[in-house]
Design a protein around this motif. Structure first.
Motif, PDB file in Angstrom:
ATOM      1  N   PRO A 220      -6.276  18.134  -1.809  1.00  0.00           N
ATOM      2  CA  PRO A 220      -7.638  17.988  -2.334  1.00  0.00           C
ATOM      3  C   PRO A 220      -7.696  18.388  -3.805  1.00  0.00           C
ATOM      4  O   PRO A 220      -7.107  19.390  -4.218  1.00  0.00           O
ATOM      5  CB  PRO A 220      -8.454  18.953  -1.464  1.00  0.00           C
ATOM      6  N   GLY A 221      -8.409  17.581  -4.595  1.00  0.00           N
ATOM      7  CA  GLY A 221      -8.550  17.880  -6.020  1.00  0.00           C
ATOM      8  C   GLY A 221      -7.470  17.287  -6.899  1.00  0.00           C
ATOM      9  O   GLY A 221      -7.602  17.296  -8.132  1.00  0.00           O
ATOM     10  N   ALA A 222      -6.410  16.757  -6.289  1.00  0.00           N
ATOM     11  CA  ALA A 222      -5.306  16.202  -7.084  1.00  0.00           C
ATOM     12  C   ALA A 222      -5.581  14.779  -7.533  1.00  0.00           C
ATOM     13  O   ALA A 222      -4.883  14.257  -8.412  1.00  0.00           O
ATOM     14  CB  ALA A 222      -4.002  16.248  -6.276  1.00  0.00           C
ATOM     15  N   VAL A 223      -6.595  14.135  -6.924  1.00  0.00           N
ATOM     16  CA  VAL A 223      -6.906  12.734  -7.240  1.00  0.00           C
ATOM     17  C   VAL A 223      -8.391  12.624  -7.588  1.00  0.00           C
ATOM     18  O   VAL A 223      -9.235  13.198  -6.898  1.00  0.00           O
ATOM     19  CB  VAL A 223      -6.601  11.812  -6.042  1.00  0.00           C
TER      20      VAL A 223
ATOM     21  N   VAL B 168       0.849  -1.198   0.000  1.00  0.00           N
ATOM     22  CA  VAL B 168       0.000   0.000   0.000  1.00  0.00           C
ATOM     23  C   VAL B 168       0.884   1.247   0.000  1.00  0.00           C
ATOM     24  O   VAL B 168       0.618   2.212  -0.727  1.00  0.00           O
ATOM     25  CB  VAL B 168      -0.956  -0.002   1.205  1.00  0.00           C
ATOM     26  N   SER B 169       1.931   1.227   0.794  1.00  0.00           N
ATOM     27  CA  SER B 169       2.876   2.356   0.801  1.00  0.00           C
ATOM     28  C   SER B 169       3.459   2.584  -0.586  1.00  0.00           C
ATOM     29  O   SER B 169       3.698   3.730  -0.998  1.00  0.00           O
ATOM     30  CB  SER B 169       4.008   2.093   1.804  1.00  0.00           C
ATOM     31  N   LYS B 170       3.687   1.491  -1.315  1.00  0.00           N
ATOM     32  CA  LYS B 170       4.215   1.616  -2.682  1.00  0.00           C
ATOM     33  C   LYS B 170       3.230   2.360  -3.577  1.00  0.00           C
ATOM     34  O   LYS B 170       3.624   3.202  -4.393  1.00  0.00           O
ATOM     35  CB  LYS B 170       4.502   0.223  -3.253  1.00  0.00           C
ATOM     36  N   VAL B 171       1.918   2.073  -3.406  1.00  0.00           N
ATOM     37  CA  VAL B 171       0.903   2.791  -4.185  1.00  0.00           C
ATOM     38  C   VAL B 171       0.917   4.276  -3.817  1.00  0.00           C
ATOM     39  O   VAL B 171       0.809   5.147  -4.696  1.00  0.00           O
ATOM     40  CB  VAL B 171      -0.496   2.179  -3.955  1.00  0.00           C
ATOM     41  N   HIS B 172       1.071   4.579  -2.531  1.00  0.00           N
ATOM     42  CA  HIS B 172       1.170   5.981  -2.106  1.00  0.00           C
ATOM     43  C   HIS B 172       2.316   6.677  -2.843  1.00  0.00           C
ATOM     44  O   HIS B 172       2.161   7.788  -3.360  1.00  0.00           O
ATOM     45  CB  HIS B 172       1.432   6.068  -0.595  1.00  0.00           C
ATOM     46  N   LYS B 173       3.457   6.011  -2.884  1.00  0.00           N
ATOM     47  CA  LYS B 173       4.635   6.609  -3.527  1.00  0.00           C
ATOM     48  C   LYS B 173       4.417   6.793  -5.024  1.00  0.00           C
ATOM     49  O   LYS B 173       4.858   7.789  -5.617  1.00  0.00           O
ATOM     50  CB  LYS B 173       5.860   5.733  -3.272  1.00  0.00           C
ATOM     51  N   GLN B 174       3.704   5.854  -5.638  1.00  0.00           N
ATOM     52  CA  GLN B 174       3.434   5.972  -7.069  1.00  0.00           C
ATOM     53  C   GLN B 174       2.503   7.150  -7.352  1.00  0.00           C
ATOM     54  O   GLN B 174       2.685   7.873  -8.340  1.00  0.00           O
ATOM     55  CB  GLN B 174       2.825   4.668  -7.582  1.00  0.00           C
ATOM     56  N   ALA B 175       1.504   7.339  -6.486  1.00  0.00           N
ATOM     57  CA  ALA B 175       0.597   8.481  -6.654  1.00  0.00           C
ATOM     58  C   ALA B 175       1.355   9.792  -6.480  1.00  0.00           C
ATOM     59  O   ALA B 175       1.164  10.744  -7.253  1.00  0.00           O
ATOM     60  CB  ALA B 175      -0.551   8.385  -5.655  1.00  0.00           C
ATOM     61  N   ILE B 176       2.214   9.829  -5.471  1.00  0.00           N
ATOM     62  CA  ILE B 176       3.008  11.039  -5.227  1.00  0.00           C
ATOM     63  C   ILE B 176       3.936  11.317  -6.410  1.00  0.00           C
ATOM     64  O   ILE B 176       4.128  12.468  -6.815  1.00  0.00           O
ATOM     65  CB  ILE B 176       3.822  10.884  -3.920  1.00  0.00           C
ATOM     66  N   ARG B 177       4.493  10.256  -7.014  1.00  0.00           N
ATOM     67  CA  ARG B 177       5.377  10.420  -8.170  1.00  0.00           C
ATOM     68  C   ARG B 177       4.613  10.999  -9.355  1.00  0.00           C
ATOM     69  O   ARG B 177       5.108  11.910 -10.046  1.00  0.00           O
ATOM     70  CB  ARG B 177       5.999   9.074  -8.541  1.00  0.00           C
ATOM     71  N   HIS B 178       3.411  10.481  -9.623  1.00  0.00           N
ATOM     72  CA  HIS B 178       2.593  11.061 -10.700  1.00  0.00           C
ATOM     73  C   HIS B 178       2.403  12.557 -10.480  1.00  0.00           C
ATOM     74  O   HIS B 178       2.570  13.361 -11.401  1.00  0.00           O
ATOM     75  CB  HIS B 178       1.209  10.388 -10.729  1.00  0.00           C
ATOM     76  N   ARG B 179       2.065  12.906  -9.252  1.00  0.00           N
ATOM     77  CA  ARG B 179       1.814  14.309  -8.917  1.00  0.00           C
ATOM     78  C   ARG B 179       3.078  15.150  -9.120  1.00  0.00           C
ATOM     79  O   ARG B 179       3.021  16.247  -9.677  1.00  0.00           O
ATOM     80  CB  ARG B 179       1.335  14.393  -7.464  1.00  0.00           C
TER      81      ARG B 179
END
Length: 336
Positions: A148-151, A111-122
């Protein structure tokens, strides 16, 4: 004297892998280790994993489950608080730090990996699409990694077809780790048809345990008169297994938490039973259900094994000096 009627024969197709995954095992271990090291109470924000048997077992050992950090009494502010395996928004550790709480983050590393992937996209300037189920703790935690609004949450193929980007620019997606592999593929295909430059995450978001359990169910389900999945109603990965079983050919599939929930009067004649367990369900309940059928049927167990899991996620350094007893290890491994 009348002879006892012979039991009907029943083949139980027992799926493997099933039950606890490495992330769940690690989360439970963190709470047990914290109780051993620091004593009771240890506070846990939300259910550590979605399973009542596990939660009640930890409560008996001294864990106290809360929904929000402000529920911790003033006199217990020095006690440890554990964040669940599903992950939390960034605001939660920030609040814990502001309250001077000692916290242990049991978020599953995948799950932490998914967090990091979302942050990388951003960070690369992309608007993030999250494929998942609204309100699920993992989705709340992933969306809470960004402003807020980024996802934008995409739950269905229809959502994918209706989605209008809020801003011009590139798009990137991640997914909840516990989704149906087939459903997710359909949603992503719909998005890619509309947005050919959509950026995938650096690696697969759906976790190995979800994929493995679904593959085993697909193998065991065809021709099954009944398929039982051990899991909680709020467990996403368990509910997906029920759906997979029905699609793969089981005549009927049900989600049950304990043997006591099996609707014996409704299931009718059963000669082939499929059986699996969600990633938060302990093996002791699987055995309980097999025993319940063995009381009523002449049971033969056939294994439907599609993969062997060897993953192990170590706990944080602060807890590595604590030793667990055999009883503790049995509980952590879902056997007691």
């Amino acid at each position: 004297m009348a002879q006892t009627q012979d039991k009907a024969k029943l083949t139980v197709r027992l799926c493997g892998p099933r039950g606890f995954c490495a992330g769940v095992d690690r989360a439970i271990q963190i709470v047990v280790l914290a109780l051993k090291k620091y004593g009771a109470p240890v506070y846990v924000r939300h259910e550590i994993v979605h399973n009542r048997y596990v939660v009640e077992g930890l409560q008996e050992r001294g864990a106290v489950f809360i929904e929000e950090l402000d529920e911790i009494p003033e006199e217990d502010r020095d006690r440890p608080v554990v964040f669940s395996a599903h992950g939390v928004p960034k605001s939660v550790p920030q609040e814990a730090a502001a309250r001077n709480l000692f916290y242990l983050d049991a978020t599953c590393p995948l799950v932490s990996k998914v967090h990091k992937q979302a942050i990388r996209h951003r960070r690369l300037g992309r608007h993030v699409l999250l494929v998942g189920h609204a309100g699920h703790p993992e989705v709340v935690g992933t969306m809470g990694q960004l402003p807020p609004g980024a996802v934008t949450l995409i739950e269905t193929v229809e959502d994918a077809r209706r989605f209008v980007p809020p801003v011009e620019g590139e798009l990137g997606y991640v997914t909840q780790t516990t989704l149906s592999v087939e459903d997710t593929a359909e949603i992503i295909h719909a998005l890619e048809q509309r947005f050919p430059t959509l950026h995938a995450p650096a690696s697969e978001s759906i976790c190995y345990a979800t994929t493995n359990r679904q593959e085993a169910v697909k193998q065991a389900a065809p021709g099954a008169d009944l398929f039982l999945v051990v899991g909680a109603p709020n467990s996403s990965n368990s509910r997906r297994l029920v759906e997979v079983a029905e699609r793969a050919g089981a005549a009927r599939a049900l989600l049950v938490q304990r043997a006591s929930e099996i609707p014996w009067e409704e299931i009718g004649e059963v000669s082939v039973l499929g059986l699996s367990a969600g990633a938060s369900a302990p093996e002791i309940i699987v055995e309980e259900i097999i025993d319940a059928f063995a009381e009523r049927y002449d049971v033969t167990v056939d294994l439907a094994v599609t993969a062997e899991e060897r993953e192990n996620f170590p706990v944080m350094r602060a807890l590595r000096d604590v030793e667990l007893t055999k009883s503790d290890m049995a509980f952590v491994n879902g056997m007691g």
